[in-house]
Design an enzyme around this catalytic site. Sequence first.
Site, PDB file in Angstrom:
ATOM      1  N   ASP A   1       0.836  -1.264  -0.195  1.00 48.35           N
ATOM      2  CA  ASP A   1       0.059   0.272   0.169  1.00 48.35           C
ATOM      3  C   ASP A   1       0.749   1.198  -0.128  1.00 48.35           C
ATOM      4  O   ASP A   1       1.880   1.229   0.713  1.00 48.35           O
ATOM      5  CB  ASP A   1      -0.890   0.091   1.340  1.00 48.35           C
TER       6      ASP A   1
ATOM      7  N   ASN B   1     -10.611  -3.030  -6.151  1.00 48.88           N
ATOM      8  CA  ASN B   1      -9.550  -1.904  -7.065  1.00 48.88           C
ATOM      9  C   ASN B   1     -10.336  -1.352  -8.416  1.00 48.88           C
ATOM     10  O   ASN B   1      -9.932  -0.672  -9.211  1.00 48.88           O
ATOM     11  CB  ASN B   1      -8.318  -2.173  -7.231  1.00 48.88           C
TER      12      ASN B   1
HETATM   13  C1  IPE Z   1      -5.536  -3.351  -0.238  1.00 51.53           C
HETATM   14  O1  IPE Z   1      -4.858  -1.860  -0.486  1.00 51.53           O
HETATM   15  C2  IPE Z   1      -5.314  -3.643  -1.704  1.00 51.53           C
HETATM   16  C3  IPE Z   1      -3.970  -4.414  -2.697  1.00 51.53           C
HETATM   17  C4  IPE Z   1      -2.953  -3.415  -1.644  1.00 51.53           C
HETATM   18  C5  IPE Z   1      -3.523  -4.887  -3.590  1.00 51.53           C
HETATM   19  P1  IPE Z   1      -5.910  -0.364  -1.210  1.00 51.53           P
HETATM   20  O2  IPE Z   1      -5.250   0.915  -0.718  1.00 51.53           O
HETATM   21  O3  IPE Z   1      -7.100  -0.947  -2.392  1.00 51.53           O
HETATM   22  O4  IPE Z   1      -6.929  -0.400  -0.158  1.00 51.53           O
HETATM   23  P2  IPE Z   1      -8.352   0.521   0.969  1.00 51.53           P
HETATM   24  O5  IPE Z   1      -8.701   1.041  -0.356  1.00 51.53           O
HETATM   25  O6  IPE Z   1      -7.474   1.457   1.341  1.00 51.53           O
HETATM   26  O7  IPE Z   1      -8.700  -0.314   2.284  1.00 51.53           O
HETATM   27  C1  IPE Z   2      -0.709   0.234  -3.804  1.00 50.64           C
HETATM   28  O1  IPE Z   2      -0.698   1.586  -3.750  1.00 50.64           O
HETATM   29  C2  IPE Z   2      -1.394  -0.336  -4.918  1.00 50.64           C
HETATM   30  C3  IPE Z   2      -2.899  -0.632  -4.916  1.00 50.64           C
HETATM   31  C4  IPE Z   2      -3.625  -0.467  -4.476  1.00 50.64           C
HETATM   32  C5  IPE Z   2      -3.230  -1.237  -6.138  1.00 50.64           C
HETATM   33  P1  IPE Z   2      -2.336   3.196  -3.863  1.00 50.64           P
HETATM   34  O2  IPE Z   2      -2.709   2.570  -4.825  1.00 50.64           O
HETATM   35  O3  IPE Z   2      -3.012   1.972  -3.135  1.00 50.64           O
HETATM   36  O4  IPE Z   2      -1.488   4.093  -3.014  1.00 50.64           O
HETATM   37  P2  IPE Z   2      -1.960   5.075  -2.340  1.00 50.64           P
HETATM   38  O5  IPE Z   2      -2.973   3.701  -0.638  1.00 50.64           O
HETATM   39  O6  IPE Z   2      -3.250   5.745  -2.919  1.00 50.64           O
HETATM   40  O7  IPE Z   2      -1.419   5.606  -1.299  1.00 50.64           O
HETATM   41 MG    MG Z   3      -4.061   2.609  -0.843  1.00 53.76          MG
END
Ligand code: IPE
Ligand code: IPE
Ligand code: MG
Length: 248
Positions: free
Chosen positions: A21, A69
């Site tokens: 994340d 996602n």
């Molecule tokens: C969780 O991250 C999914 C992945 C890292 C692939 P998200 O950024 O999507 O999670 P939430 O929405 O903050 O819970």
């Molecule tokens: C994690 O990074 C990757 C995925 C969930 C695909 P994020 O895209 O969730 O990054 P933040 O949480 O917006 O910083």
């Molecule tokens: Mg995230």
Amino acid sequence: MLTEAKLKQKQIPRHVAIILDGNGRWAKKRMMPRSYGHEQGALNVKRVAELCKALGVEVLSVYGFSTENWQRPKDEVDFLMDLPKRFQERYDEDTLEEKVKMHDIKVVFSGRRDRFNDYNRQLINEIETKTKDQTAFTLNVCVDYGSQHEIITAAKGVAKDVQVGALELDQIDESRFETYLYTKDLPPVDLLIRTSGEQRLSNYLLWQNAYAEFYFTKTHWPAFRKKALYKAIKAYQNRNRKFGKVGT
Ligand code: IPE
Ligand code: IPE
Ligand code: MG
């Protein structure tokens, strides 16, 4: 200072799972587009996989794209669902020395396959086939993965086998049920790491994390390097895992 040798003197987790994340926040801090964060995040998977392998971890699971996602903007979804292709392209450009490092890594994918385009679906299948006998270390890439969907699919599989008489109701227990999950060939998660400050599972490996130790860090995923990994492993080594028993 934490070193590989020092960590190896104590128990190394067999299975480490990471919720990758913070790619977006990492990029934003650098005034770069979110896709740059995702690209750097993908590159970091390779680095951390090599570090885990050197430590003696058997399996590294990484959460790259969740079933939730899909609710992100289309261009971001398209970019993320195309990562297998980009990953392969990078690998093709790697030096021989870099390729050797990846040599005995078995790559498996957990998640739905039906929503990839044909190119990426085929690529995923090819990578799995090509690396299936490389058993020194397993990298489990979780894409279009959702734990609740995985469990429902497993339950349907069990129901079907009961219906056709391949399975008796009495035979269904935890270990039998596990054989219907994506992770059927993997040990349970020992250490679950989530980067970037959030303290939630976001539908990740709900079954497999039943007895995992959780570790949360504020570090964004693209910046999670050797020092951060070693710190997480060290924290794990200081935990008292009891599995319901009285403990030591
Ligand atoms: C969780 O991250 C999914 C992945 C890292 C692939 P998200 O950024 O999507 O999670 P939430 O929405 O903050 O819970
Ligand atoms: C994690 O990074 C990757 C995925 C969930 C695909 P994020 O895209 O969730 O990054 P933040 O949480 O917006 O910083
Ligand atoms: Mg995230």
